[in-house]
Design an enzyme around this catalytic site. Structure first.
Site, PDB file in Angstrom:
ATOM      1  N   HIS A 169       0.836  -1.199   0.000  1.00  0.00           N
ATOM      2  CA  HIS A 169       0.000   0.000   0.000  1.00  0.00           C
ATOM      3  C   HIS A 169       0.872   1.251   0.000  1.00  0.00           C
ATOM      4  O   HIS A 169       1.871   1.316   0.719  1.00  0.00           O
ATOM      5  CB  HIS A 169      -0.904   0.030   1.237  1.00  0.00           C
ATOM      6  CG  HIS A 169      -1.873  -1.101   1.285  1.00  0.00           C
ATOM      7  ND1 HIS A 169      -3.093  -1.060   0.656  1.00  0.00           N
ATOM      8  CD2 HIS A 169      -1.780  -2.318   1.872  1.00  0.00           C
ATOM      9  CE1 HIS A 169      -3.727  -2.206   0.854  1.00  0.00           C
ATOM     10  NE2 HIS A 169      -2.945  -2.982   1.596  1.00  0.00           N
ATOM     11  N   GLU A 218      -7.257   0.838  -6.315  1.00  0.00           N
ATOM     12  CA  GLU A 218      -6.856  -0.512  -5.935  1.00  0.00           C
ATOM     13  C   GLU A 218      -6.066  -1.188  -7.048  1.00  0.00           C
ATOM     14  O   GLU A 218      -6.438  -1.133  -8.219  1.00  0.00           O
ATOM     15  CB  GLU A 218      -8.107  -1.346  -5.590  1.00  0.00           C
ATOM     16  CG  GLU A 218      -7.797  -2.561  -4.772  1.00  0.00           C
ATOM     17  CD  GLU A 218      -9.011  -3.098  -4.027  1.00  0.00           C
ATOM     18  OE1 GLU A 218      -8.925  -4.246  -3.569  1.00  0.00           O
ATOM     19  OE2 GLU A 218     -10.020  -2.388  -3.892  1.00  0.00           O
ATOM     20  N   CYS A 227     -11.378  -0.315   0.688  1.00  0.00           N
ATOM     21  CA  CYS A 227     -10.285  -1.290   0.737  1.00  0.00           C
ATOM     22  C   CYS A 227      -9.952  -1.530   2.200  1.00  0.00           C
ATOM     23  O   CYS A 227      -9.469  -0.622   2.886  1.00  0.00           O
ATOM     24  CB  CYS A 227      -9.069  -0.770  -0.031  1.00  0.00           C
ATOM     25  SG  CYS A 227      -7.636  -1.875   0.030  1.00  0.00           S
ATOM     26  N   GLY A 230      -6.227  -1.583   2.952  1.00  0.00           N
ATOM     27  CA  GLY A 230      -5.759  -0.213   2.775  1.00  0.00           C
ATOM     28  C   GLY A 230      -6.125   0.672   3.948  1.00  0.00           C
ATOM     29  O   GLY A 230      -5.319   1.507   4.398  1.00  0.00           O
TER      30      GLY A 230
END
Length: 284
Positions: A169, A218, A227, A230
């Site tokens: 991420h 994404e 997400c 995330g």
């Protein structure tokens, strides 16, 4: 042949779920002949979804094994919204009897989950990874022990951070999340050479130390409404940098997740909903 499916969503992040126990669906989707995944996830010519989840038997004494494919056919290591959708599916099909701990095998390891009385799903997302080589990223650790660097997109320099929740991420802080060139930045940052395996991208607007807004690009999907991994990565980075407490509400386009990281040497916890949209049969 006709195959039964159910479609679930976690804050608008939606998935087509197939029970792949005792059939050949795992081989079919893994081979992805004729781009079957992309066709099924197409919102105009298929069922429409951000991804596909297969339920498989576990070889590690877990309740089941989860395998997930992005809409482009790639296979991510883990998906926070996806695992909540999987648990909701199993619960609504009366497979789960003891709801205090449900172990799910994933590509990112064994994930512990549970269900609240209000049917919100709690997930122990495991310990975050901040080691650059393990994310992996070419960004270097800063004074807060967070991978950090500057990436130039067109004429704009972006101060970016990185973390992994079993998948990579990138976190970018912005003043106003609605005023950024989201698609331009998201598309270029996903494939930036600072992340050898590409990356999920999250634009973060700080509200206060208990609340943040996040917009998601994404990996393998593009813009999505939420997400889960995330949201956890964002809380890890904001907490490490002292921008939030160890517990915060993460407001995504699809709704709110509650993320907690009570011990920086321990796991991150996520709580949020997952709901069935519809079920049916499809000829694959």
């Amino acid at each position: 042949m006709k195959n039964k499916f159910s479609k679930y969503q976690g804050l608008g992040n939606d998935f087509i779920i197939f029970d792949a126990r005792g059939n050949n669906l795992d081989n079919l989707f893994s081979d992805n002949n004729g781009n079957v995944i992309k066709h099924l996830c197409n919102r105009n010519f298929g069922i429409g979804a951000d991804g596909i989840i297969l339920i498989l038997n576990s070889s590690n004494e877990c309740f089941v094994r989860m395998k997930i494919f992005n809409s482009d056919g790639s296979e991510p290591e883990m998906c926070g919204n996806g695992i909540r959708c999987l648990i909701a599916f199993l619960n609504e099909n009366n497979e789960i009897k003891h709801k205090s701990e449900i172990l799910i095998e994933t590509k990112a390891g064994i994930i512990s989950t549970s269900i609240n009385l209000d049917k919100d799903i709690n997930v122990n997302m495991g310990e975050p990874v901040l080691s650059p080589k393990d994310i992996p990223t070419k960004l270097l650790l800063n004074d807060f022990s967070v991978p950090n660097g500057v990436i130039k997109i067109n004429e704009t320099e972006l101060n970016v951070f990185a973390a992994s929740m079993g998948n990579p991420h990138m976190i970018v802080f912005v003043n106003n999340i609605e005023e950024i060139p989201f698609e331009v930045w998201g598309r270029q940052l996903e494939k930036h050479n600072s992340f050898p395996n590409d990356t999920n991208v999250h634009f973060v607007e700080l509200i206060d130390q208990s609340n943040i807004k996040v917009k998601v690009w994404e990996r393998g999907c593009g813009p999505t409404l939420a997400c889960g991994t995330g949201a956890c990565a964002c809380l890890v980075v904001t907490s490490k940098l002292g921008k939030t407490f160890d517990r915060a509400n993460v407001y995504l386009p699809g709704g709110k997740l509650e993320i907690t990281w009570p011990n920086q040497l321990g796991p991150v916890y996520m709580q949020g909903p997952a709901l069935k949209i519809f079920s049916g049969e499809v000829d694959i």
